[in-house]
Write a protein that holds these residues in place. Structure first.
Motif, PDB file in Angstrom:
ATOM      1  N   PHE A 162       4.406   2.672  -5.777  1.00 52.27           N
ATOM      2  CA  PHE A 162       3.666   2.124  -4.638  1.00 52.27           C
ATOM      3  C   PHE A 162       4.601   1.595  -3.556  1.00 52.27           C
ATOM      4  O   PHE A 162       4.278   1.653  -2.366  1.00 52.27           O
ATOM      5  N   THR A 170       3.265  -4.252  -5.323  1.00 52.17           N
ATOM      6  CA  THR A 170       2.389  -4.082  -6.490  1.00 52.17           C
ATOM      7  C   THR A 170       3.030  -4.733  -7.713  1.00 52.17           C
ATOM      8  O   THR A 170       4.238  -4.627  -7.923  1.00 52.17           O
ATOM      9  N   GLN A 200      -2.295  -5.803  -6.023  1.00 51.02           N
ATOM     10  CA  GLN A 200      -1.607  -5.277  -4.847  1.00 51.02           C
ATOM     11  C   GLN A 200      -1.840  -6.192  -3.656  1.00 51.02           C
ATOM     12  O   GLN A 200      -2.946  -6.715  -3.470  1.00 51.02           O
TER      13      GLN A 200
END
Length: 325
Positions: A162, A170, A200
């Motif tokens: 991510f 994340t 997140q």
């Protein structure tokens, strides 16, 4: 003191269901899951060595968290290819709820690591790459993201994926457990359980998500990478998730709602409808026959055993037998 969810009008999601949530006070969204019968059925069906089962269970949890985030009918596949004792993991999720998985491994190499006390997930994987593939259907382009595996855990894989592909801070926690129960004085019954949580940082102001540039590997000697202050809200959210213990993710008596309340009750946590997970394989006799129809006569001849062709599904262990003619 146990938390009475009914008092807040909340019905627990239970096992084998992903619970999406949001903590507006920290600008984070996330998902949490506890897997019971689904992960137990998959692992018991395969009968892998204990360290391999644990590694595959972690991959199943991670795929459940990511796959259920699809907002369309599609397929999410997590697959590793490495030089380690576990050379391949494949977890396949088809929306809205079907999941299946298998592992390919060298049993002798796994045994060596176990005897040496080095059978941690990252050591079983070795070096290679992990691919996350999103397939939106035959009329849409597939998307694939790759993460290098260089001795890192699956938790770190998700963080890097991510950070690099979507620039979203994340944090992920994954855990696997084993339950043993006795009912009549005989040998204990064994069950697998697993769970995970992912958060997140998604503030409305995108500049708050800025992270230090990733080292490209070719910067001039002595060059300092760009550094940015980490947002206080994300520091708090990440620190809270880091306190999660394995037992909180794997104990069937601890619901994900109770865990989320413990973590975020001071900030307030909003729960969304849970999304179920089912142990389902997409194989069928017609599908296997369709694949085999693409083989040449020579290839079919090489597959024959006593004028029969036997095909075993690696995911669900179903066996399909065909007449060679």
């Amino acid at each position: 003191m146990a938390l009475d969810l009914e008092e807040f009008g909340v019905t627990p999601a239970g096992q084998d269901a992903v619970r999406p949530f949001a903590v507006e006070g920290l600008d984070v969204r996330g998902r949490a899951v506890t897997l019971g019968p689904v992960v137990d059925a998959i692992l018991e069906r395969h009968g892998y060595p204990e360290p391999v089962s644990r590694l595959l269970a972690e991959a199943i949890v991670l795929t459940s968290l990511l796959g259920t985030s699809l907002k369309f009918e599609g397929r999410f596949t997590l697959q590793t290819q490495t030089d380690g004792p576990v050379s391949m993991l494949v977890v396949d999720f088809v929306s809205p709820d079907a999941i299946r998985a298998y592992a390919s491994f060298d049993e002798a190499k796994v045994d060596v690591l176990v005897e040496a006390g080095h059978a941690r997930p990252e050591e079983l994987l070795g070096r290679g790459h992990l691919a996350m593939t999103i397939d939106q259907g035959k009329h849409m382009q597939r998307y694939q993201g790759l993460v290098e595996l260089d001795g890192i855990s699956l938790e770190e894989v998700a963080r890097r994926y991510f950070a690099r592909s979507e620039q979203i801070p994340t944090e992920v926690r994954l855990a696997v457990g084993e339950l043993f129960t006795r009912t009549d004085g005989s040998a204990p019954n064994h069950r697998w359980t697993a769970g995970g949580i992912m958060v997140q940082f998604l503030p409305e102001a995108p500049e708050r998500m800025r992270q230090a540039d990733l080292d490209p590997g070719d910067a001039p000697k002595g060059a300092r990478p760009h550094e940015f202050d980490i947002d206080d809200a994300w520091v708090e959210a990440r620190a809270l998730v880091e306190t999660v213990k394995d037992v909180e993710l794997t104990d069937p008596e601890i619901t994900v709602e109770q865990l989320l309340f413990r973590l975020f009750h001071e900030r307030g946590v909003r729960l969304f409808d849970p999304q179920g997970i089912s142990d389902k394989c997409r194989c069928s006799r017609d599908r296997v026959a369709g694949i085999m129809s693409n083989f040449s006569a020579e290839e079919v001849e090489q597959m024959k055993v006593d004028d029969k062709i036997v095909v075993k599904c690696e995911f669900c262990s179903a066996i399909y037998e065909f007449d060679a003619t």
